[in-house]
Scaffold this motif. Sequence first.
Motif, PDB file in Angstrom:
ATOM      1  N   ALA A  29       0.748  -1.140  -0.110  1.00  0.00           N
ATOM      2  CA  ALA A  29      -0.085   0.105   0.028  1.00  0.00           C
ATOM      3  C   ALA A  29       0.729   1.255   0.227  1.00  0.00           C
ATOM      4  O   ALA A  29       0.517   2.193  -0.709  1.00  0.00           O
ATOM      5  N   HIS A  30       2.114   1.249   0.817  1.00  0.00           N
ATOM      6  CA  HIS A  30       3.006   2.438   0.862  1.00  0.00           C
ATOM      7  C   HIS A  30       3.662   2.648  -0.383  1.00  0.00           C
ATOM      8  O   HIS A  30       3.529   3.747  -0.996  1.00  0.00           O
ATOM      9  N   TYR A  31       3.999   1.553  -1.309  1.00  0.00           N
ATOM     10  CA  TYR A  31       4.696   1.675  -2.528  1.00  0.00           C
ATOM     11  C   TYR A  31       3.476   2.338  -3.459  1.00  0.00           C
ATOM     12  O   TYR A  31       3.627   3.010  -4.642  1.00  0.00           O
ATOM     13  N   ILE A  32       2.428   1.719  -3.273  1.00  0.00           N
ATOM     14  CA  ILE A  32       1.103   1.799  -4.570  1.00  0.00           C
ATOM     15  C   ILE A  32       0.708   3.685  -4.306  1.00  0.00           C
ATOM     16  O   ILE A  32       0.664   4.330  -5.320  1.00  0.00           O
ATOM     17  N   GLU A  35       2.848   8.309  -1.681  1.00  0.00           N
ATOM     18  CA  GLU A  35       3.264   9.472  -0.954  1.00  0.00           C
ATOM     19  C   GLU A  35       2.945   9.396   0.454  1.00  0.00           C
ATOM     20  O   GLU A  35       2.161   8.439   0.805  1.00  0.00           O
ATOM     21  N   GLN A  36       3.168  10.302   1.375  1.00  0.00           N
ATOM     22  CA  GLN A  36       3.071  10.081   2.683  1.00  0.00           C
ATOM     23  C   GLN A  36       1.531  10.022   3.012  1.00  0.00           C
ATOM     24  O   GLN A  36       0.674  10.796   2.597  1.00  0.00           O
ATOM     25  N   ALA A  37       1.088   8.958   3.770  1.00  0.00           N
ATOM     26  CA  ALA A  37      -0.275   9.085   4.236  1.00  0.00           C
ATOM     27  C   ALA A  37      -0.456   9.811   5.520  1.00  0.00           C
ATOM     28  O   ALA A  37       0.576   9.740   6.413  1.00  0.00           O
ATOM     29  N   ILE A  38      -1.568  10.650   5.409  1.00  0.00           N
ATOM     30  CA  ILE A  38      -1.873  11.203   6.556  1.00  0.00           C
ATOM     31  C   ILE A  38      -3.273  10.675   7.643  1.00  0.00           C
ATOM     32  O   ILE A  38      -3.683  11.071   8.426  1.00  0.00           O
ATOM     33  N   LEU A 108      -6.348   4.661   2.338  1.00  0.00           N
ATOM     34  CA  LEU A 108      -5.392   5.894   2.723  1.00  0.00           C
ATOM     35  C   LEU A 108      -5.750   7.221   2.146  1.00  0.00           C
ATOM     36  O   LEU A 108      -6.222   7.248   0.939  1.00  0.00           O
ATOM     37  N   THR A 109      -5.460   8.122   2.719  1.00  0.00           N
ATOM     38  CA  THR A 109      -5.291   9.457   2.110  1.00  0.00           C
ATOM     39  C   THR A 109      -4.074  10.110   2.429  1.00  0.00           C
ATOM     40  O   THR A 109      -3.373  10.034   3.612  1.00  0.00           O
ATOM     41  N   SER A 110      -3.308  10.494   1.120  1.00  0.00           N
ATOM     42  CA  SER A 110      -1.891  11.113   1.302  1.00  0.00           C
ATOM     43  C   SER A 110      -2.099  12.341   1.784  1.00  0.00           C
ATOM     44  O   SER A 110      -3.027  13.224   1.755  1.00  0.00           O
ATOM     45  N   ILE A 111      -0.991  12.962   1.867  1.00  0.00           N
ATOM     46  CA  ILE A 111      -0.588  14.420   2.553  1.00  0.00           C
ATOM     47  C   ILE A 111      -1.078  15.261   1.271  1.00  0.00           C
ATOM     48  O   ILE A 111      -1.646  16.650   1.600  1.00  0.00           O
TER      49      ILE A 111
END
Length: 219
Positions: A29-32, A35-38, A108-111
């Motif tokens: 999930a991080h690689y897909i 971006e930084q998840a908030i 996830l929602t990114s920054i």
Amino acid sequence: MGIFDIIGPVMIGPSSSHTAGAARIGLLAHYILKEQAINAAITFFGSFAKTYRGHGTDKAVIAGILGYSADDPAIRKAFHLAEEKNMNVQIYTSEAESPHPNTVQINLTSINGKLLSLIGVSLGGGRVSIRQINGFECDVSGESYTLLSVYDDQSGVVSLVSSFLAKESINISQMRVFRKGKHQQAVMIIDTDSRVSDTVVQKISLLPIMKSVIAIDPI
């Protein structure tokens, strides 16, 4: 059967399925997301829902989302690390039917406001499969170099993307295409023998039909 099916992966935690596999799903999930998840909403199903606290499944998923691998001691302090990185975490459980006893859904929602929703299953021995990304059925294992493209379904797309890879001498080992319907959005998953460079990803991304193009390295 491989060696990891017998002795399991190098990992932090008591269970290859509930800890190592969970960390790998989070890391994918991080690689897909890229971006930084908030914000991370994590829902456990089946066996995950019943035992996630005792096996540290919640910590493993969170650590993976933050970019830590299954053998990183940081898993033990995942909640603290999430707080340090200003990532809000919500943990839920569900009794709904799931594709596998060890299933997790990660939203996830990114920054920068980018959204990602995926469903992953832990298959045992640290092996995993991402079965759904943003509503699209798929199968991503994280065991090979993978190019994932979301696009508007039409003729010629597969050959066009394949030609970009061929020009860079990138050999395709496997290809799967999933679509919601004829001429609707589709997902093409291409496993390759070597890394797909950022330059190639950018070239494919510039095609007007493309909605999203992501290169995933083995984890």
